[in-house]
Design a protein around this motif. Structure first.
Motif, PDB file in Angstrom:
ATOM      1  N   THR A   1       4.974 -59.260 -34.638  1.00 37.30           N
ATOM      2  CA  THR A   1       3.525 -59.142 -34.730  1.00 37.30           C
ATOM      3  C   THR A   1       2.932 -59.735 -35.993  1.00 37.30           C
ATOM      4  O   THR A   1       1.753 -60.008 -36.041  1.00 37.30           O
ATOM      5  CB  THR A   1       3.091 -57.666 -34.630  1.00 37.30           C
ATOM      6  OG1 THR A   1       3.684 -56.937 -35.711  1.00 37.30           O
ATOM      7  CG2 THR A   1       3.502 -57.064 -33.307  1.00 37.30           C
TER       8      THR A   1
ATOM      9  N   TYR B   1       7.508 -45.927 -27.166  1.00 38.06           N
ATOM     10  CA  TYR B   1       6.243 -46.587 -27.480  1.00 38.06           C
ATOM     11  C   TYR B   1       6.240 -47.067 -28.926  1.00 38.06           C
ATOM     12  O   TYR B   1       6.978 -46.568 -29.759  1.00 38.06           O
ATOM     13  CB  TYR B   1       5.029 -45.700 -27.205  1.00 38.06           C
ATOM     14  CG  TYR B   1       4.914 -44.456 -28.052  1.00 38.06           C
ATOM     15  CD1 TYR B   1       4.411 -44.500 -29.366  1.00 38.06           C
ATOM     16  CD2 TYR B   1       5.272 -43.219 -27.543  1.00 38.06           C
ATOM     17  CE1 TYR B   1       4.296 -43.357 -30.137  1.00 38.06           C
ATOM     18  CE2 TYR B   1       5.151 -42.075 -28.304  1.00 38.06           C
ATOM     19  CZ  TYR B   1       4.668 -42.154 -29.595  1.00 38.06           C
ATOM     20  OH  TYR B   1       4.549 -41.018 -30.349  1.00 38.06           O
TER      21      TYR B   1
ATOM     22  N   ARG C   1       2.908 -47.985 -31.251  1.00 35.51           N
ATOM     23  CA  ARG C   1       1.454 -48.122 -31.384  1.00 35.51           C
ATOM     24  C   ARG C   1       1.051 -47.742 -32.793  1.00 35.51           C
ATOM     25  O   ARG C   1       1.507 -46.725 -33.317  1.00 35.51           O
ATOM     26  CB  ARG C   1       0.723 -47.187 -30.408  1.00 35.51           C
ATOM     27  CG  ARG C   1       0.804 -47.592 -28.971  1.00 35.51           C
ATOM     28  CD  ARG C   1      -0.119 -46.743 -28.105  1.00 35.51           C
ATOM     29  NE  ARG C   1       0.267 -45.355 -28.033  1.00 35.51           N
ATOM     30  CZ  ARG C   1       1.115 -44.838 -27.148  1.00 35.51           C
ATOM     31  NH1 ARG C   1       1.691 -45.623 -26.264  1.00 35.51           N
ATOM     32  NH2 ARG C   1       1.381 -43.558 -27.147  1.00 35.51           N
ATOM     33  N   PHE C   2       0.174 -48.550 -33.372  1.00 31.29           N
ATOM     34  CA  PHE C   2      -0.361 -48.270 -34.705  1.00 31.29           C
ATOM     35  C   PHE C   2       0.760 -47.992 -35.707  1.00 31.29           C
ATOM     36  O   PHE C   2       0.678 -47.075 -36.514  1.00 31.29           O
ATOM     37  CB  PHE C   2      -1.360 -47.107 -34.657  1.00 31.29           C
ATOM     38  CG  PHE C   2      -2.451 -47.300 -33.662  1.00 31.29           C
ATOM     39  CD1 PHE C   2      -3.411 -48.292 -33.840  1.00 31.29           C
ATOM     40  CD2 PHE C   2      -2.506 -46.523 -32.516  1.00 31.29           C
ATOM     41  CE1 PHE C   2      -4.416 -48.480 -32.901  1.00 31.29           C
ATOM     42  CE2 PHE C   2      -3.509 -46.699 -31.580  1.00 31.29           C
ATOM     43  CZ  PHE C   2      -4.464 -47.684 -31.765  1.00 31.29           C
ATOM     44  N   ASN C   3       1.827 -48.771 -35.601  1.00 34.52           N
ATOM     45  CA  ASN C   3       3.015 -48.690 -36.462  1.00 34.52           C
ATOM     46  C   ASN C   3       3.839 -47.418 -36.271  1.00 34.52           C
ATOM     47  O   ASN C   3       4.723 -47.136 -37.054  1.00 34.52           O
ATOM     48  CB  ASN C   3       2.659 -48.864 -37.934  1.00 34.52           C
ATOM     49  CG  ASN C   3       2.259 -50.282 -38.249  1.00 34.52           C
ATOM     50  OD1 ASN C   3       2.280 -51.150 -37.373  1.00 34.52           O
ATOM     51  ND2 ASN C   3       1.884 -50.541 -39.475  1.00 34.52           N
ATOM     52  N   LYS C   4       3.535 -46.625 -35.259  1.00 36.40           N
ATOM     53  CA  LYS C   4       4.366 -45.466 -34.943  1.00 36.40           C
ATOM     54  C   LYS C   4       5.299 -45.847 -33.804  1.00 36.40           C
ATOM     55  O   LYS C   4       4.866 -46.306 -32.752  1.00 36.40           O
ATOM     56  CB  LYS C   4       3.545 -44.245 -34.554  1.00 36.40           C
ATOM     57  CG  LYS C   4       4.452 -43.040 -34.308  1.00 36.40           C
ATOM     58  CD  LYS C   4       3.711 -41.749 -34.184  1.00 36.40           C
ATOM     59  CE  LYS C   4       4.721 -40.604 -34.050  1.00 36.40           C
ATOM     60  NZ  LYS C   4       4.060 -39.314 -34.008  1.00 36.40           N
TER      61      LYS C   4
ATOM     62  N   MET D   1       6.931 -43.707 -38.673  1.00 35.51           N
ATOM     63  CA  MET D   1       5.942 -44.729 -39.026  1.00 35.51           C
ATOM     64  C   MET D   1       6.664 -45.811 -39.805  1.00 35.51           C
ATOM     65  O   MET D   1       7.387 -45.507 -40.763  1.00 35.51           O
ATOM     66  CB  MET D   1       4.827 -44.140 -39.884  1.00 35.51           C
ATOM     67  CG  MET D   1       4.021 -43.055 -39.204  1.00 35.51           C
ATOM     68  SD  MET D   1       3.004 -43.652 -37.859  1.00 35.51           S
ATOM     69  CE  MET D   1       1.840 -44.663 -38.731  1.00 35.51           C
TER      70      MET D   1
ATOM     71  N   LYS E   1       6.064 -49.680 -41.601  1.00 31.11           N
ATOM     72  CA  LYS E   1       5.147 -50.759 -41.935  1.00 31.11           C
ATOM     73  C   LYS E   1       5.606 -51.452 -43.210  1.00 31.11           C
ATOM     74  O   LYS E   1       6.340 -50.901 -44.017  1.00 31.11           O
ATOM     75  CB  LYS E   1       3.719 -50.262 -42.086  1.00 31.11           C
ATOM     76  CG  LYS E   1       3.486 -49.352 -43.264  1.00 31.11           C
ATOM     77  CD  LYS E   1       2.033 -48.958 -43.322  1.00 31.11           C
ATOM     78  CE  LYS E   1       1.753 -48.230 -44.624  1.00 31.11           C
ATOM     79  NZ  LYS E   1       0.338 -48.061 -44.856  1.00 31.11           N
TER      80      LYS E   1
END
Length: 151
Positions: free
Chosen positions: A78, A115, A117-120, A143, A145
């Motif tokens: 990403t 999943y 999503r949103f770095n989780k 999490m 990142k």
């Protein structure tokens, strides 16, 4: 991103690195192995008559191979990661243990992404021994990142 670069980006070092190999990684999951060498420090005090690998260490091995390596791979898809400044926060674990892992044993971990999503990232993980017996399984989440400073 190749598997060697993924392992190099892990935010761990010996004696707390529990990834020897990554045999597979794609956007759906990861697989790899680790050998619990007989001279690891925690064996000295964890059941001194018959050393066994603590469950928390087995969970950590599953998290490093099945969650963090996969997270590094997914992040590399990403955005361009020009830094090794990776932040990992382990947010939940639900593990079931079936067999002990003794000093000198190699384990094989596989994960399936539930999943991201949103770095989780949340994954199902399984660990097998060399006899292909199920050692433990469960769900792990965290999490993941890269820091944007210094990039």
């Amino acid at each position: 991103m190749d598997v060697i670069k993924i392992i190099e980006k892990l935010p761990y070092a010996k004696p707390f690195l529990f990834v020897d190999t990554l045999s597979h990684i794609d956007s759906s999951g990861a697989a790899g192995s680790f050998c619990f060498q007989k001279d690891l420090d925690f064996y000295e005090g964890h059941f001194k008559q018959l050393p066994v690998t603590p469950g928390v260490i087995l969970t950590e091995c599953c998290a490093q191979i099945g969650l963090v390596c996969l997270g590094i791979f997914l992040l590399s898809e990403t955005l361009e990661t020009k830094t090794n400044d990776l932040s990992v926060v382990f947010s939940s674990s639900q593990m079931e243990f079936y067999l002990p892992v003794y000093p000198g044993e190699t384990v094989y971990v596989s994960s399936e992404k539930l999943y991201f999503r949103f770095n989780k990232l949340k994954c199902k993980v399984k660990m097998h021994n060399a006899a292909r017996e199920l050692v433990c399984k469960g769900e792990l989440a965290g999490m993941i990142k890269y820091s944007t400073h210094g990039a």
